[in-house]
Design an enzyme around this catalytic site. Structure first.
Site, short mmCIF file in Angstrom:
data_model
loop_
_atom_site.label_atom_id
_atom_site.label_comp_id
_atom_site.label_asym_id
_atom_site.label_seq_id
_atom_site.Cartn_x
_atom_site.Cartn_y
_atom_site.Cartn_z
N CYS A 127 0.88 -1.15 -0.20
CA CYS A 127 0.05 -0.13 0.02
C CYS A 127 0.86 1.30 -0.04
O CYS A 127 1.83 1.30 0.84
CB CYS A 127 -0.88 0.06 1.36
SG CYS A 127 -2.00 1.41 1.32
N HIS A 184 -9.18 -3.67 -1.77
CA HIS A 184 -8.07 -2.98 -1.02
C HIS A 184 -8.19 -1.51 -0.95
O HIS A 184 -8.37 -0.57 -0.15
CB HIS A 184 -6.79 -3.46 -1.46
CG HIS A 184 -5.62 -2.59 -0.84
ND1 HIS A 184 -4.56 -2.99 -0.27
CD2 HIS A 184 -5.21 -1.32 -1.04
CE1 HIS A 184 -3.74 -2.18 0.16
NE2 HIS A 184 -4.15 -0.91 -0.24
N GLU A 185 -8.59 -0.90 -2.50
CA GLU A 185 -8.80 0.48 -2.57
C GLU A 185 -10.00 0.82 -1.78
O GLU A 185 -10.28 1.91 -1.13
CB GLU A 185 -8.74 0.76 -3.89
CG GLU A 185 -7.48 0.46 -4.65
CD GLU A 185 -6.41 1.01 -4.02
OE1 GLU A 185 -6.37 2.15 -3.30
OE2 GLU A 185 -5.33 0.27 -4.23
N HIS A 221 -10.18 1.56 1.93
CA HIS A 221 -9.52 2.97 2.34
C HIS A 221 -10.72 4.00 2.46
O HIS A 221 -10.48 4.82 3.28
CB HIS A 221 -8.63 3.34 1.26
CG HIS A 221 -7.36 2.89 1.30
ND1 HIS A 221 -6.42 3.31 2.38
CD2 HIS A 221 -6.47 2.21 0.23
CE1 HIS A 221 -5.30 2.67 1.99
NE2 HIS A 221 -5.25 1.95 0.83
NI NI Z 1 -3.73 1.12 -0.06
#
Ligand code: NI
Length: 168
Positions: free
Chosen positions: A99, A137-138, A141
């Site tokens: 990341c 994953h994104e 966030h």
């Molecule tokens: Ni990330």
């Protein structure tokens, strides 16, 4: 266009829940998307979420090069606005993640193999497709979740320079 500063783990902007984008066609949103592309390419990375550049809005971008996908097809540059993920199969698969907000580190994260993503594009049109790890994953966030918070075993978390490279 500009390369933006990337927030690192511990910064409050990465810990909150981001707000929906009101108008995807707003020129400011388009400019943010272009700046995020510049920032991702400069890093370099394969994905970036708006909170990582200190903008707490529900928007992510990603682009997966061919050599980074198992089937060699890659994924073109995609902007997801107000994305929503539906898990289609709870079966998980472990994979190594990194990341841009945790520079130099990697870890193994188990994630559902099959998801559906619904989002808006920069013209405000809805679209839907199927894709897996990088999108999860994104989108994490946008809810203040960083990948170490998803890890079952912190024994596989560490500095990339110290870790045995995964066999491909
Ligand atoms: Ni990330």
């Amino acid at each position: 266009m500009a390369v933006l500063k990337i927030a690192r783990m511990g910064h409050p902007v990465l810990m909150g829940v981001a707000s929906p984008v009101d108008d995807p066609k707003d020129p400011e949103i388009r400019r943010l998307a272009l700046d995020m592309v510049d920032t991702m390419n400069d890093a370099p990375g394969i994905g970036l979420a708006a909170p990582q550049v200190h903008v707490p809005l529900r928007m992510v971008i990603y682009m997966v090069p061919e050599e980074r996908t198992e089937d060699g097809t890659g994924h073109p540059l995609t902007v997801l606005i107000n994305p929503e993920i539906t898990i289609l199969d709870e079966t998980t698969e472990a994979g190594i993640e990194g990341c841009l907000s945790l520079p130099g580190m990697i870890g193994s994260v188990a994630r559902p193999r099959h998801i559906r993503v619904s989002a808006l594009d920069l013209d405000g049109n809805p679209f839907e497709y199927y894709h897996a790890r990088v999108v999860q994953h994104e989108c994490d966030h946008l809810d203040g979740v960083l990948y170490p918070m998803r890890m079952d075993d912190l024994g596989s978390f560490g500095y990339v320079e110290e870790m045995t490279k995964p066999t491909e």
